[in-house]
Design a protein around this motif. Sequence first.
Motif, PDB file in Angstrom:
ATOM      1  N   ASN A  99      -9.878 -48.075 -35.848  1.00 32.55           N
ATOM      2  CA  ASN A  99      -8.744 -47.916 -34.422  1.00 32.55           C
ATOM      3  C   ASN A  99      -8.706 -47.189 -34.649  1.00 32.55           C
ATOM      4  N   SER A 100      -8.231 -46.444 -32.874  1.00 33.42           N
ATOM      5  CA  SER A 100      -7.592 -44.770 -33.069  1.00 33.42           C
ATOM      6  C   SER A 100      -7.072 -44.791 -31.594  1.00 33.42           C
ATOM      7  N   ALA A 101      -5.661 -45.122 -31.618  1.00 36.41           N
ATOM      8  CA  ALA A 101      -5.465 -45.392 -30.087  1.00 36.41           C
ATOM      9  C   ALA A 101      -4.358 -44.695 -29.450  1.00 36.41           C
ATOM     10  N   GLU A 102      -3.998 -43.764 -28.353  1.00 39.53           N
ATOM     11  CA  GLU A 102      -2.892 -42.957 -28.613  1.00 39.53           C
ATOM     12  C   GLU A 102      -2.858 -43.523 -26.615  1.00 39.53           C
ATOM     13  N   GLN A 103      -1.517 -43.760 -26.225  1.00 37.94           N
ATOM     14  CA  GLN A 103      -1.288 -43.963 -25.037  1.00 37.94           C
ATOM     15  C   GLN A 103       0.344 -43.563 -24.911  1.00 37.94           C
ATOM     16  N   SER A 104       0.239 -42.516 -23.360  1.00 36.03           N
ATOM     17  CA  SER A 104       1.272 -42.058 -22.738  1.00 36.03           C
ATOM     18  C   SER A 104       2.042 -41.943 -21.311  1.00 36.03           C
ATOM     19  N   ILE A 105       3.206 -42.284 -20.992  1.00 33.27           N
ATOM     20  CA  ILE A 105       3.395 -42.153 -19.989  1.00 33.27           C
ATOM     21  C   ILE A 105       4.154 -41.244 -19.434  1.00 33.27           C
ATOM     22  N   SER A 106       4.352 -40.354 -18.909  1.00 33.44           N
ATOM     23  CA  SER A 106       5.198 -38.790 -18.275  1.00 33.44           C
ATOM     24  C   SER A 106       5.737 -38.500 -17.328  1.00 33.44           C
ATOM     25  N   GLN A 107       6.463 -38.491 -18.057  1.00 31.91           N
ATOM     26  CA  GLN A 107       7.556 -38.029 -16.378  1.00 31.91           C
ATOM     27  C   GLN A 107       7.785 -36.614 -16.464  1.00 31.91           C
ATOM     28  N   SER A 108       7.800 -35.543 -15.742  1.00 34.31           N
ATOM     29  CA  SER A 108       8.315 -33.543 -15.467  1.00 34.31           C
ATOM     30  C   SER A 108       8.778 -33.859 -14.339  1.00 34.31           C
ATOM     31  N   GLN A 109      10.193 -33.691 -14.089  1.00 34.96           N
ATOM     32  CA  GLN A 109      10.457 -32.532 -13.066  1.00 34.96           C
ATOM     33  C   GLN A 109      11.466 -31.292 -13.763  1.00 34.96           C
ATOM     34  N   SER A 110      11.167 -30.128 -12.313  1.00 33.96           N
ATOM     35  CA  SER A 110      11.370 -29.020 -12.652  1.00 33.96           C
ATOM     36  C   SER A 110      12.171 -28.597 -11.194  1.00 33.96           C
ATOM     37  N   SER A 111      12.947 -27.533 -11.640  1.00 34.90           N
ATOM     38  CA  SER A 111      13.613 -27.522 -10.472  1.00 34.90           C
ATOM     39  C   SER A 111      13.403 -25.323  -9.913  1.00 34.90           C
ATOM     40  N   SER A 112      13.529 -24.558  -9.602  1.00 36.78           N
ATOM     41  CA  SER A 112      14.760 -22.994  -9.872  1.00 36.78           C
ATOM     42  C   SER A 112      14.502 -23.209  -8.629  1.00 36.78           C
ATOM     43  N   GLN A 133      14.566 -34.863  -5.932  1.00 35.26           N
ATOM     44  CA  GLN A 133      13.470 -34.875  -6.651  1.00 35.26           C
ATOM     45  C   GLN A 133      13.596 -36.122  -7.374  1.00 35.26           C
ATOM     46  N   SER A 134      12.371 -37.148  -7.004  1.00 40.93           N
ATOM     47  CA  SER A 134      12.517 -38.567  -7.128  1.00 40.93           C
ATOM     48  C   SER A 134      10.951 -39.335  -7.854  1.00 40.93           C
ATOM     49  N   GLN A 135      10.779 -39.409  -9.320  1.00 37.31           N
ATOM     50  CA  GLN A 135      10.254 -40.540  -9.472  1.00 37.31           C
ATOM     51  C   GLN A 135      10.245 -41.447  -9.611  1.00 37.31           C
ATOM     52  N   THR A 136       9.301 -42.458 -10.065  1.00 41.59           N
ATOM     53  CA  THR A 136       8.926 -44.136 -10.348  1.00 41.59           C
ATOM     54  C   THR A 136       8.299 -43.927 -10.481  1.00 41.59           C
ATOM     55  N   ASN A 137       8.238 -45.460 -12.412  1.00 40.04           N
ATOM     56  CA  ASN A 137       6.843 -45.324 -12.778  1.00 40.04           C
ATOM     57  C   ASN A 137       7.186 -46.852 -13.306  1.00 40.04           C
ATOM     58  N   THR A 138       6.266 -48.069 -12.391  1.00 43.02           N
ATOM     59  CA  THR A 138       6.203 -49.173 -13.002  1.00 43.02           C
ATOM     60  C   THR A 138       4.947 -49.348 -13.726  1.00 43.02           C
ATOM     61  N   GLY A 139       4.425 -49.112 -13.880  1.00 42.25           N
ATOM     62  CA  GLY A 139       2.587 -48.988 -14.630  1.00 42.25           C
ATOM     63  C   GLY A 139       3.124 -49.151 -16.256  1.00 42.25           C
ATOM     64  N   ASN A 140       1.684 -49.716 -16.956  1.00 46.75           N
ATOM     65  CA  ASN A 140       1.940 -50.386 -18.124  1.00 46.75           C
ATOM     66  C   ASN A 140       0.486 -49.668 -19.107  1.00 46.75           C
ATOM     67  N   ASN A 141       0.660 -49.154 -20.378  1.00 43.90           N
ATOM     68  CA  ASN A 141      -0.287 -49.032 -20.743  1.00 43.90           C
ATOM     69  C   ASN A 141      -0.802 -50.426 -21.985  1.00 43.90           C
ATOM     70  N   ALA A 142      -1.808 -50.507 -21.680  1.00 47.61           N
ATOM     71  CA  ALA A 142      -2.322 -51.701 -22.915  1.00 47.61           C
ATOM     72  C   ALA A 142      -3.692 -51.980 -23.362  1.00 47.61           C
ATOM     73  N   ALA A 143      -3.935 -51.887 -25.103  1.00 47.60           N
ATOM     74  CA  ALA A 143      -4.894 -51.212 -25.779  1.00 47.60           C
ATOM     75  C   ALA A 143      -5.109 -52.416 -26.403  1.00 47.60           C
ATOM     76  N   ALA A 144      -6.605 -52.892 -26.967  1.00 53.84           N
ATOM     77  CA  ALA A 144      -7.030 -54.424 -27.561  1.00 53.84           C
ATOM     78  C   ALA A 144      -7.816 -53.596 -28.507  1.00 53.84           C
ATOM     79  N   GLN A 145      -7.915 -53.664 -29.843  1.00 51.46           N
ATOM     80  CA  GLN A 145      -9.235 -53.005 -30.685  1.00 51.46           C
ATOM     81  C   GLN A 145      -9.328 -53.720 -31.145  1.00 51.46           C
ATOM     82  N   SER A 146     -10.822 -53.875 -31.790  1.00 48.48           N
ATOM     83  CA  SER A 146     -11.085 -55.067 -33.027  1.00 48.48           C
ATOM     84  C   SER A 146     -11.889 -53.980 -33.772  1.00 48.48           C
TER      85      SER A 146
END
Length: 146
Positions: A99-112, A133-146
Amino acid sequence: MNNKTKNIHNQNKNKLFVASIATVVALALFASPLVAIDDAFATKKKNKAQQSISQSQSSAQNALCASGGTTFLSCNNVNFQHQFNSGNNALAQTGQGENSAEQSISQSQSSSQNSQVVSGGDTIGSGNNINIQSQTNTGNNAAAQS
């Protein structure tokens, strides 16, 4: 059958019963590691999971003022950044193979921002950089493997 014979017969029954229980317990102790081969050797179970929740903010600001007169509230850089994450990572795996699983929730902001004002008089409210700048994340990551 007299009492002496009955007592010998009952003693033999008790000895046979105790010997039977001892044999069952000995077999269970001997056979249990052989039955649980997957747990004892764990050769077929491979799990790999990577989970990440990352947030990044960056701001680079520069201001230059050259004035021969009044410079009131000029050459200012203003930056407001906000990130909110209420997301979750959930993962379940069993070792029935690889089994192999990769999950990611990523947010990035930049200002010059860059501001340059050259004035021979008043520069009220000029040359300012404002970044919100404003970012909102209310999402979920879910994984099930057998």
